[in-house]
Each structure stands twice: as structure tokens, then as C-alpha cells.
Motif scaffolding. Structure first.
Motif, short mmCIF file in Angstrom:
data_model
loop_
_atom_site.label_atom_id
_atom_site.label_comp_id
_atom_site.label_asym_id
_atom_site.label_seq_id
_atom_site.Cartn_x
_atom_site.Cartn_y
_atom_site.Cartn_z
N LEU A 1 26.85 -36.66 10.84
CA LEU A 1 25.85 -37.24 9.94
C LEU A 1 24.51 -37.44 10.62
N SER A 2 24.50 -37.51 11.96
CA SER A 2 23.23 -37.72 12.65
C SER A 2 22.30 -36.51 12.52
N THR A 3 22.83 -35.35 12.10
CA THR A 3 22.00 -34.16 11.90
C THR A 3 21.44 -34.09 10.49
N ASP A 4 21.66 -35.12 9.67
CA ASP A 4 21.23 -35.15 8.27
C ASP A 4 21.67 -33.88 7.53
N PRO A 5 22.98 -33.60 7.46
CA PRO A 5 23.44 -32.39 6.77
C PRO A 5 23.16 -32.47 5.27
N THR A 6 22.86 -31.33 4.67
CA THR A 6 22.61 -31.28 3.23
C THR A 6 23.45 -30.19 2.59
N LEU A 7 23.75 -30.38 1.32
CA LEU A 7 24.56 -29.46 0.53
C LEU A 7 23.81 -29.07 -0.73
N PRO A 8 23.65 -27.76 -1.02
CA PRO A 8 23.08 -27.35 -2.30
C PRO A 8 24.17 -27.38 -3.37
N LYS A 9 24.38 -28.53 -3.96
CA LYS A 9 25.53 -28.72 -4.84
C LYS A 9 25.24 -28.16 -6.23
N PRO A 10 26.07 -27.23 -6.73
CA PRO A 10 25.84 -26.65 -8.05
C PRO A 10 25.95 -27.70 -9.16
N ARG A 11 25.20 -27.45 -10.21
CA ARG A 11 25.20 -28.39 -11.35
C ARG A 11 26.60 -28.57 -11.92
N THR A 12 27.38 -27.48 -11.95
CA THR A 12 28.73 -27.58 -12.53
C THR A 12 29.62 -28.51 -11.73
N GLN A 13 29.33 -28.69 -10.45
CA GLN A 13 30.14 -29.59 -9.62
C GLN A 13 29.63 -31.03 -9.68
N ILE A 14 28.47 -31.22 -10.26
CA ILE A 14 27.91 -32.56 -10.41
C ILE A 14 28.31 -33.16 -11.75
N GLU A 15 28.21 -32.35 -12.79
CA GLU A 15 28.52 -32.83 -14.14
C GLU A 15 29.99 -32.57 -14.43
N VAL A 16 30.86 -33.38 -13.83
CA VAL A 16 32.30 -33.21 -13.95
C VAL A 16 32.86 -34.20 -14.96
N MET A 17 34.08 -33.91 -15.44
CA MET A 17 34.76 -34.79 -16.39
C MET A 17 35.92 -35.46 -15.67
N GLU A 18 35.80 -36.75 -15.45
CA GLU A 18 36.85 -37.48 -14.76
C GLU A 18 38.02 -37.75 -15.69
N THR A 19 39.23 -37.68 -15.15
CA THR A 19 40.44 -37.94 -15.92
C THR A 19 41.22 -39.07 -15.27
N GLY A 20 42.17 -39.62 -16.00
CA GLY A 20 42.98 -40.71 -15.46
C GLY A 20 42.12 -41.92 -15.14
N ASN A 21 42.29 -42.45 -13.94
CA ASN A 21 41.50 -43.59 -13.50
C ASN A 21 40.16 -43.18 -12.90
N GLY A 22 39.87 -41.87 -12.88
CA GLY A 22 38.58 -41.40 -12.38
C GLY A 22 38.54 -41.28 -10.88
N LEU A 23 37.39 -40.82 -10.39
CA LEU A 23 37.18 -40.64 -8.96
C LEU A 23 36.64 -41.92 -8.33
N THR A 24 37.05 -42.18 -7.12
CA THR A 24 36.51 -43.29 -6.37
C THR A 24 35.29 -42.82 -5.58
N LEU A 25 34.61 -43.76 -4.95
CA LEU A 25 33.48 -43.41 -4.10
C LEU A 25 33.92 -42.49 -2.97
N ALA A 26 35.06 -42.81 -2.34
CA ALA A 26 35.56 -41.98 -1.25
C ALA A 26 35.89 -40.57 -1.73
N ASP A 27 36.41 -40.44 -2.96
CA ASP A 27 36.72 -39.11 -3.51
C ASP A 27 35.46 -38.27 -3.63
N ARG A 28 34.41 -38.86 -4.15
CA ARG A 28 33.16 -38.12 -4.34
C ARG A 28 32.55 -37.72 -3.00
N LYS A 29 32.58 -38.63 -2.04
CA LYS A 29 32.06 -38.30 -0.71
C LYS A 29 32.88 -37.17 -0.09
N LEU A 30 34.19 -37.25 -0.21
CA LEU A 30 35.06 -36.24 0.38
C LEU A 30 34.80 -34.87 -0.23
#
Length: 446
Positions: free
Chosen positions: A24-53
Motif C-alpha cells: 500500500l505504500s506504493t499507492d497502487p491503483t486499479l482501473p475498476k470496470p463499471r460492471t464490477q462497481i455496480e453489483v447486486m448484493e445477495t443474502g446479507n450482502g458484502l462486508t467492507l472486508a469483502d469489497r476491499k478483498l
């Protein structure tokens, strides 16, 4: 005219990751596609750790996903490295990591899908991950992405430049989700987003929670906006759009988003550039210089050096060096100093090859009568005697970036360590390491 109409369009340039995903000290960045951002959560949904992972997994796999048809073995990474990359380095087992992988395999992505059989455009659906394997103890995690998602990952249309160091700092999953959604829009001609409350709740993963707007605003919306404004390179605000009927119920929100100014970035990001290019669209390459060709003088590529300009220089100064200089020059405004140095360096004829060393030399020349590094005990006093475990933990933390040292110091404070000036400076860690030595070494064994 016909020749122009039939001209072959240049291939669209696939966006690249920057920095070291697992550091993280190198300030890594990800070009995250829109389809991976606008997701539909199911069940109890994603936690903060899930999204980070998921962001780390996608960034780690990104380059090999460029060819959607290429046969790929499962991606692999150390479980300890994955936990560290999402800011969860105090954990010593894979229980939470396994739970996060499982929830990612249950969360759906919706995307436009062309059916060859029916010659019809349909709404496709697929989980974020199709496979995972984790060891019971230390070792490597393995994962795969669904085949139907790979074309979307290989050639994303709209995407957002997501900074993983920012993601690791968020304390709320709603902050992270809203940060990604607004990063998609910050570079639009009119960076505004009008969204209904129902759609916003679904996008943030709380569609069935807090139907009362006042509760939603107090517990989700305002804390997320505040955290994004504090930690990221964005400044956001929103307006309420009310109905015309009785009671004037809030139906929609209108978000305004913009990039922070240079001075705001320096103050917010502890002298690290977080928002050089928060969002983009795939476009033909217009830069004739190859970003991956090593320079003959220092052997580094332009991509390794990071973005050019004043903020690019600031980003390339090591946080470890900044911490040492802050301890050595307690009376100097380090934020103002590094910005002044970067502006001075940009005016020089020769490019800066080693920003960390250059900034240190510039500051020492400007302040020759600097005080010695800050110490917690009088000069000449003996440091505490450390056990073998504490010595091993000390050796590890001394080489870690500031964020990791600060996290362990906060844990030491919870165990009784007093407030200390420059407590995370390498020469001062010895004063509190014994309180967390066992936990640090347990984390190292996993």
C-alpha cells in the motif's frame, strides 16, 4: 469519404494498474470496470472486508485478464499478503478471508449480454468469483473469475481509477461503495449524479435496511460522505430532491463531485497523490512514448515512476523518509515543505531520479541546524531490553510502511502504551513493541 468511413479504428488501450498491489505504500491503483462497481448484493450482502478483498484480487489478476480467451490457471497469492493488502494484517488466520471469498462467490454482477442463439441483447448475471481454494493454515489462496465476465474485464468501456490505499483506510462499506460510484463520474463533463433513494440503497448494499430516510441519512449517507471527503481525492456534496406531494418526501439525491485542489490533496493524503486520474474511458493511445520501456539512465519505466508533474514527484517520496524527516524537523511544516520542493524540482533542467533522496538533501540544505531525531527518553538512557520475540517483531515493523506501523502502535496504545511523539519513527518503536510483539510474530507465521 468512403476510405475514411472504412478506415480501421485504432485498438482501444486497456487501462493498467499502477504501483505494487500488495504494498500500500506504493499507492497502487486499479482501473475498476463499471460492471464490477455496480453489483447486486445477495443474502446479507458484502462486508467492507469483502469489497476491499475483491479490489485486491482483481488488481492482482488484472494484467493476465487482458486476453478473454486465454486459458489461465487459478490466480495465486499468499494469504498473509492478501490480509495485509486490505489493511487486515493483525489477523493471524484465514477464517475471515475464507468468509469473504465465499460471499464474493454469491454476489451477482449484472451486465448486457448478447445471445448468439436468440440474436438478442439480454441482461446477463454472474458471480464475482467462480472458484476459490484456501489452505487451513499458512500458504497460498487461489481464485478464478467466471468465463462470462472475462470479456468485460479484458476490454472495459467505462472504468474508475480506484486507489487501494484509500480503500484500505475506509471504516464503512458504504463509504467504499459510494467512493467507487462517484469515481466513475468525476471526470464527466458534468460530474453530477442524480439517483433515486431506492437505487442508491441498492447500490450501497442496504436495499432492505433503514427504510426511514432520516435513519439512512444519519447512519449511512452522511458518514460515507464525510469519510470520502476526509480520506480520498474527491470532494462530494449532495442535494435532496423532494416530491411535490403532501409531506414533500425525499425521492432522489443529486451528488456533485469534483477533484481536490493540489493543496487539499497534500493536506488530505499525507503528502501522497491519491486522485491523479480517478476515472476514465478506454481511448486510443495519444502518447508516443512507451510507458514500459526502461530508461537507459536508471533502468526504470515511466509507469514505475508514476505520474509526471508536481504531484507525481510528491507521490514518489517514500512515506518512511517523510516520517523520519518529520521526527528530525519537528518545527517544519512538512506538507508545505514537500510541495515547495516539488515545485522547485520541476523547474530544474535535469529530471529528478530519486525524489526521496532529493527531498531529504533539499530540506537539510534549507535547515542545516536541524534538531536530532525525536527521542522519547533523555539522550544516553538505555533502551528497554527486548525478548527474542520482541526483537523479531521490531525488525519486521522497522521495515514496514507508516500505515502498518501506525496500526500496531494504536493496538499498543489499547494495551497501555502512552501517547508518544513520533511513536512510529523507527528509532522509537522499541519503546512500545513489547506490548504487541506476540501478536506481530503470530501474524508473521501465517
Amino acid at each position: 469519404m468512403a476510405a475514411q468511413a472504412n478506415a480501421v479504428k485504432p485498438d482501444m488501450v486497456r487501462p493498467r494498474i499502477t504501483g505494487n498491489v500488495l504494498d500500500l505504500s506504493t499507492d497502487p491503483t486499479l482501473p475498476k470496470p463499471r460492471t464490477q462497481i455496480e453489483v447486486m448484493e445477495t443474502g446479507n450482502g458484502l462486508t467492507l472486508a469483502d469489497r476491499k478483498l475483491f479490489n485486491v484480487l482483481l488488481a492482482y489478476s488484472w494484467d493476465k485478464l487482458a486476453d478473454p480467451e486465454a486459458p489461465l490457471p487459478p490466480f495465486r497469492a499468499s494469504t498473509a499478503d492478501l490480509r495485509r493488502a486490505i489493511g487486515d494484517d493483525t489477523e493471524s488466520n484465514n477464517v475471515r478471508l475464507r468468509q469473504s471469498f465465499d460471499r464474493l462467490m454469491q454476489t451477482l454482477v449484472r451486465f448486457p449480454y448478447w445471445s448468439e442463439a436468440d440474436q438478442q441483447l439480454k441482461e446477463g448475471g454472474s458471480p464475482l468469483l467462480s472458484f476459490r481454494a484456501l489452505p487451513r493454515g499458512s500458504g497460498y489462496a487461489e481464485w478464478e473469475f467466471p468465463p462470462k465476465l472475462r470479456p468485460l474485464l479484458a476490454k472495459p468501456g467505462a472504468w474508475a481509477r480506484i486507489h487501494l490505499a484509500i480503500c484500505a483506510q475506509f471504516s464503512s462499506k458504504y463509504s467504499l461503495a459510494l467512493y467507487e460510484l462517484l469515481s466513475l463520474r468525476v471526470n464527466l463533463r458534468e460530474p453530477r449524479w442524480e439517483v433515486s433513494l431506492d437505487d442508491l440503497r441498492e447500490s450501497l448494499g442496504c436495499a432492505d435496511k433503514m427504510p426511514n430516510y432520516a435513519h439512512f441519512q444519519r447512519r449511512v449517507l452522511d458518514p460515507a460522505v464525510g469519510e470520502i471527503n476526509e480520506l480520498s481525492g474527491l470532494v462530494i456534496a449532495y442535494q435532496e430532491i423532494r416530491s411535490n406531494g403532501r409531506g414533500r418526501k425525499v425521492e432522489k439525491l443529486l451528488f456533485d463531485v469534483k477533484k481536490k485542489s493540489n493543496s487539499e490533496l497534500v493536506a488530505t493524503a499525507r503528502i501522497t497523490e491519491f486522485a491523479k486520474a480517478p476515472v476514465g474511458r478506454a481511448a486510443p493511445s495519444t502518447n508516443g512514448r512507451d510507458q514500459d520501456t526502461p530508461d537507459l539512465e536508471d533502468g526504470r519505466t515511466d509507469r514505475e515512476r508514476g505520474p509526471a508533474g508536481t504531484l507525481g514527484l510528491i507521490q514518489r517520496v517514500s512515506l518512511g523518509v517523510i516520517e523520519e524527516l518529520m521526527a528530525q524537523y519537528p518545527d517544519v511544516d512538512m506538507q508545505a515543505a514537500i510541495f515547495s520542493w516539488a515545485e522547485w524540482a520541476m523547474r530544474q533542467k535535469e529530471p529528478c531520479r530519486n525524489p526521496s533522496a532529493a527531498f531529504r538533501a533539499w530540506l537539510e540544505k534549507l535547515h542545516p541546524a536541524a534538531s536530532a531525531p525525536v527521542r522519547l527518553t533523555p539522550e544516553g538512557s538505555e533502551p528497554p531490553v527486548l525478548s527474542a520475540t520482541a526483537q523479531r517483531a521490531l525488525q519486521f515493523l522497522t521495515g514496514e510502511p507508516y500505515a502498518v506501523r501506525a496500526k500496531w502502535y494504536r493496538k499498543a496504545q489499547s494495551l497501555g502504551a502512552p501517547d508518544m511523539r513520533a511513536a512510529t519513527a523507527p528509532e522509537n518503536i522499541v519503546r512500545w513493541i513489547a506490548l504487541v510483539a506476540d501478536d506481530v510474530t503470530k501474524a508473521l507465521r501465517v
